[in-house]
Design a protein around this motif. Structure first.
Motif, short mmCIF file in Angstrom:
data_model
loop_
_atom_site.label_atom_id
_atom_site.label_comp_id
_atom_site.label_asym_id
_atom_site.label_seq_id
_atom_site.Cartn_x
_atom_site.Cartn_y
_atom_site.Cartn_z
N ALA A 49 0.80 -1.22 0.00
CA ALA A 49 0.00 0.00 0.00
C ALA A 49 0.84 1.27 0.00
O ALA A 49 0.51 2.24 -0.69
CB ALA A 49 -0.94 0.00 1.21
N TYR A 50 1.91 1.29 0.78
CA TYR A 50 2.71 2.52 0.92
C TYR A 50 4.10 2.37 0.33
O TYR A 50 4.98 3.17 0.61
CB TYR A 50 2.78 2.90 2.41
N MET A 51 4.31 1.33 -0.49
CA MET A 51 5.62 1.08 -1.08
C MET A 51 5.76 1.75 -2.44
O MET A 51 4.92 1.56 -3.33
CB MET A 51 5.86 -0.41 -1.29
N GLN A 52 6.81 2.50 -2.63
CA GLN A 52 7.17 2.98 -3.96
C GLN A 52 7.72 1.80 -4.77
O GLN A 52 8.20 0.81 -4.20
CB GLN A 52 8.21 4.09 -3.87
N PRO A 53 7.63 1.87 -6.10
CA PRO A 53 8.10 0.73 -6.91
C PRO A 53 9.53 0.29 -6.61
O PRO A 53 9.81 -0.92 -6.60
CB PRO A 53 7.97 1.27 -8.35
N GLU A 54 10.42 1.23 -6.33
CA GLU A 54 11.81 0.82 -6.05
C GLU A 54 11.91 0.03 -4.75
O GLU A 54 12.74 -0.87 -4.62
CB GLU A 54 12.73 2.05 -6.00
#
Length: 365
Positions: A49-54
């Motif tokens: 939910a709160y993860m950026q793609p990297e």
């Protein structure tokens, strides 16, 4: 003689050794936890939910360094709200100011859009990473995205808290549905009606969905041991998804304060609140939940409110106080136990098989 194993058509399709999903919990799941569950034959997973793609790429690489077994990636699919003007945030900020001051923090700053990572960028990364399973929460995924995942061999599922949502997921071509009962910890997955009204219990919901749709059903909510798994399988579920049960595991990202609170909790210690994130979520009742429920409490829409309370939650944990932490937990939290994740998966399967055998012995000739 080969050992008896617990298997369903869905677990066989996913390449699992046991039909147990570790709930993909944002900020709690780690590569070590998801990897241990998958390595033990269940389905580990990340709450993105709160993860950026990297960050997704880094976490998945760390998991794949532990095991090559199947895992899932889960996404919050709810639409982002329009940016909230600073002036319109005044009351919500004021409602938190005393709590910030108590913890020695500067006054809360206005939430700034975007309030969460871009969903489409996340889904692009998921297609690139090719997990065994992609699931969504808080809404459906666009049909084009579902088809793209399926064309790449990825199995796609979505959460439902009522029959109408499950039928919608079937209509748009999902591969399975997660029946999230009202007992479940964390955010309510409702997306077609008032989530505070969509609190049907897990046993009732599972049976309703099994009889209403042709999709495999995964049961979630209030399942903490093998007897609970056996119960939902008896109702027609193809797997059980457990979240709270895995939080006390040493591999989880939960702090010791959170783990200790789970292990000390009773069945009456959870409530549903919107005041941490802006959406209803079930967690251990603490001072913040009690005080904000006892008076009118202005808040921003999800996930802007989550951004507004983030420093408060972090500072509370750092201060060793549970007063302002969001400690998501389901209603069966009193059944929590502290085991390594792989051992827990094996114990859950053993208990489920034992429960199934116990019920079989009730039959008379």
């Amino acid at each position: 003689m080969a050992a008896t194993r617990l298997i369903t058509s869905l677990s066989r399709r996913l390449g699992l050794e046991v039909p147990i999903f570790q709930a993909p919990m944002a900020s709690v799941t780690t590569p070590a936890l998801a990897g241990a569950v998958s390595k033990a034959g269940g389905l580990g997973g990340f709450g993105c939910a709160y993860m950026q793609p990297e960050v997704m790429r880094r976490e998945v690489a760390a998991l794949r360094a532990v095991t090559d077994r199947p895992f899932q990636l889960n996404f919050f699919a709810s639409p982002q709200p329009e940016p909230v003007a600073t002036e319109a945030q005044r009351d919500a900020i004021a409602a938190l100011a005393d709590y910030y001051r108590e913890l020695g923090l500067a006054a809360p700053e206005p939430a700034v859009a975007p309030y969460a990572p871009d969903l489409h960028a996340q889904l692009d990364a998921a297609l690139e990473l090719r997990p065994a399973v992609v699931t969504c929460h808080l809404n459906e995924l666009p049909v084009a995205r579902i088809r793209a995942f399926q064309a790449s061999g990825i199995v796609v599922g979505g959460s439902a808290t009522c029959v109408a949502e499950a039928k919608r997921l079937q209509k748009i071509g999902m591969d399975f549905v997660i029946a999230q009962g009202g007992e479940a910890g964390g955010h309510r997955g409702t997306w077609t009606r008032d989530p505070n009204a969509a609190l049907t219990g897990t046993l009732a919901l599972v049976r309703l969905l099994v009889r209403s749709v042709d999709l495999p059903v995964v049961a979630a909510g209030g399942i903490m041991d093998g007897a609970g798994i056996a119960a939902v399988l008896a109702l027609g579920a193809q797997a059980a998804q457990l979240g709270t049960a895995f939080i006390p595991c040493p591999e989880s990202g939960a702090g010791e304060l959170y783990r200790a609170a789970l292990l000390a909790a009773t069945e009456d210690d959870t409530s549903v609140t919107e005041n941490f994130s802006g959406k209803p979520a079930r967690g251990l009742r603490n001072r913040y939940m009690r005080e904000t429920a006892a008076k009118p409490f202005p808040r921003l829409p999800f996930p802007a409110q989550n951004q507004l309370t983030a420093k408060l939650r972090t500072a509370s944990a750092q201060a060793g106080s549970p007063d302002f932490m969001a400690m998501w937990a389901g209603q069966a939290v009193a059944l929590s136990r502290r085991l390594p994740a792989g051992d827990l998966v094996r114990e859950l399967e053993r208990e489920a098989l034992e429960a199934i055998d116990r019920i079989a012995k009730l039959r008379s000739i």
